[in-house]
Design a protein around this motif. Structure first.
Motif, mmCIF file in Angstrom:
data_model
loop_
_atom_site.group_PDB
_atom_site.id
_atom_site.type_symbol
_atom_site.label_atom_id
_atom_site.label_comp_id
_atom_site.label_asym_id
_atom_site.label_seq_id
_atom_site.Cartn_x
_atom_site.Cartn_y
_atom_site.Cartn_z
ATOM 1 N N ARG A 295 3.757 -3.289 -7.549
ATOM 2 C CA ARG A 295 3.174 -3.804 -8.801
ATOM 3 C C ARG A 295 4.271 -4.244 -9.754
ATOM 4 N NH1 ARG A 295 2.869 -1.783 -13.576
ATOM 5 N NH2 ARG A 295 3.572 0.285 -12.877
ATOM 6 N N LYS B 47 -1.566 -11.829 -5.192
ATOM 7 C CA LYS B 47 -2.357 -10.599 -5.371
ATOM 8 C C LYS B 47 -3.708 -10.724 -4.697
ATOM 9 C CE LYS B 47 -0.538 -9.026 -9.840
ATOM 10 N NZ LYS B 47 -0.902 -8.821 -11.265
ATOM 11 N N LYS C 285 -6.664 -5.261 -3.011
ATOM 12 C CA LYS C 285 -6.408 -4.046 -3.789
ATOM 13 C C LYS C 285 -5.615 -3.050 -2.960
ATOM 14 C CE LYS C 285 -10.413 -4.277 -6.850
ATOM 15 N NZ LYS C 285 -11.619 -3.577 -7.350
ATOM 16 N N THR C 286 -4.761 -2.315 -3.654
ATOM 17 C CA THR C 286 -3.942 -1.326 -2.952
ATOM 18 C C THR C 286 -4.777 -0.099 -2.608
ATOM 19 O OG1 THR C 286 -3.239 -0.285 -5.024
ATOM 20 C CG2 THR C 286 -1.876 -2.074 -4.171
ATOM 21 N N HIS D 158 0.817 -1.213 0.000
ATOM 22 C CA HIS D 158 0.000 0.000 0.000
ATOM 23 C C HIS D 158 0.854 1.268 0.000
ATOM 24 C CE1 HIS D 158 -3.619 -2.342 0.588
ATOM 25 N NE2 HIS D 158 -3.065 -2.942 1.621
#
Length: 396
Positions: free
Chosen positions: A164, A193, A198-199, A157
């Motif tokens: 990524r 992932k 999700k970031t 994060h």
């Protein structure tokens, strides 16, 4: 099936030169010179194959039978035992198949696709900094999604873009390992992932200067130094830092600067060069920079090589400015949208952006040089304070 274990240990030692079957395709070949070896005959996919199992002096009867049964079992599964043995030998001959070694091998294989053969380190650094210190010594075949998740969680994060890139590089390394014949989990990065989620990171654009304020800033770049001159030419051309810093005098012909394709972002693996029209002001900046030329480079470093990527940024930092040199590309693009009638394709080409699909580019091969020449001359007039408030119209 033919009878197995036809030979006895005594017979194996006593028999003279000749070929003797032990059954199941296992044969003992004894030569006139006293040598002897084991041979297994199998049929794979309709092809007759023979594979040596070793010399009699090294492989006793019992071991030869065990080997023969192992390879016959592989044939029953539809596999070629000779190919499988070769694969095992290649694997054994390789360095230890750790993630570190496989990642370095994958990097070597991709260097030809990277700018400057990857010497800048940008492709490999996400792995080198955030993955290999934790996972480098793990055999790549044992790497799973939990390992990857734990390695990237600290930056997932806070440094989302770097994370990524690291995940993308890991996927490439895993595919490389699979191509080498290693039994890896190609889905491990995708599974990681899913575990990471999700970031929360929100990408921030590089701060840019409103185009109306560029002339005032440009006027402050009055010192005849490499840094001032390089920043002036960057503003005038709209180029990225790398090709600008590596500009060579032999790339300039008249009022056109031809940038080598390998220097341009997004043009990996391609050889197309890019022509940059030079305004009168840009040509004047180049003239002022010529006394600094060293080794053909217009903007050399005070030590060796060319001016660093950070040199221009530090100038703006020292002045307490939030903007950065790359942001002048946004200033130029906004001016093209707000103060000119330049078509989208022309405006995007000014910034060296690839426009259209591959098929469209196959048929439309223009680089809009003449239209861009008009625009860049007017941009230079604006930047130097000559053309403030004027709307640029291109001839149709």
């Amino acid at each position: 099936m033919a009878a197995l274990n036809k030979l006895s240990a005594v017979e194996v030692r006593a028999k003279g030169p000749g070929k003797y079957s032990d059954g199941g395709g296992l044969w003992l070949h004894k030569r006139e010179d006293g040598g002897a070896q084991w041979v297994l005959r199998v049929t794979v996919h309709g092809r007759r194959r023979e594979m040596g199992l070793g010399r009699l002096s090294d492989v006793p009867l019992k071991e030869a039978r065990a080997q023969a049964e192992k390879w016959r079992a592989m044939v029953r599964r539809g596999q070629d035992p000779i190919k499988e043995r070769e694969r095992q030998r290649r694997e054994a001959a390789r360095p230890e198949n750790t993630l570190q070694n496989i990642a370095l091998d994958a990097f070597e294989s991709r260097k030809a696709e990277l700018k400057g053969d990857g010497k800048a380190g940008r492709w490999f650094s996400p792995l080198e900094l955030h993955v290999l210190p934790k996972l480098g010594k793990i055999p790549v075949e044992e790497l799973d999604q939990q390992d990857i998740k734990n390695a990237l969680m600290p930056i997932w994060h806070s440094k989302a873009d770097t994370a990524r890139k690291a995940m993308n590089r890991l996927s490439i390394v895993m595919k490389h390992a699979a191509a080498l014949g290693l039994n890896v989990d190609l889905q491990a990065p995708d599974k990681a992932k899913a575990l990471l989620g999700k970031t929360r990171h929100i990408a921030k654009n590089i701060p840019s200067m409103p185009w109306q304020e560029v002339p005032a800033f440009y006027a402050t770049l009055e010192d005849p130094t490499v840094t001032h001159l390089a920043l002036r030419l960057l503003i005038l051309t709209g180029l990225r830092s790398r090709p600008l810093r590596h500009i060579r005098l032999d790339e300039i012909d008249g009022d056109v600067w031809t940038v080598p394709g390998e220097s341009l972002k997004g043009r990996k693996g391609k050889t197309e060069d890019f022509r940059v029209p030079l305004s009168r002001e840009a040509l004047e900046v180049i003239e002022q920079a010529k006394p600094f030329e060293r080794g053909g480079y217009l903007f050399p470093s005070s030590r060796q090589g060319v001016i660093s990527d950070a040199a221009m940024s530090r100038l703006m930092e020292r002045r307490g400015m939030p903007e950065r040199p790359h942001g002048f590309r946004s200033s130029l693009r906004t001016w093209l949208a707000e103060a000119t009638d330049a078509p989208y394709e022309v405006a995007e080409t000014v910034l060296q952006h690839v426009v259209g699909t591959a098929v469209q580019r196959t048929y439309n091969r223009t680089d809009y040089l003449d239209q861009r020449r008009v625009l860049m001359e007017r941009w230079a007039q604006l930047v130097t304070g000559e053309g403030a408030g004027k709307v640029v119209q291109l001839a149709r």
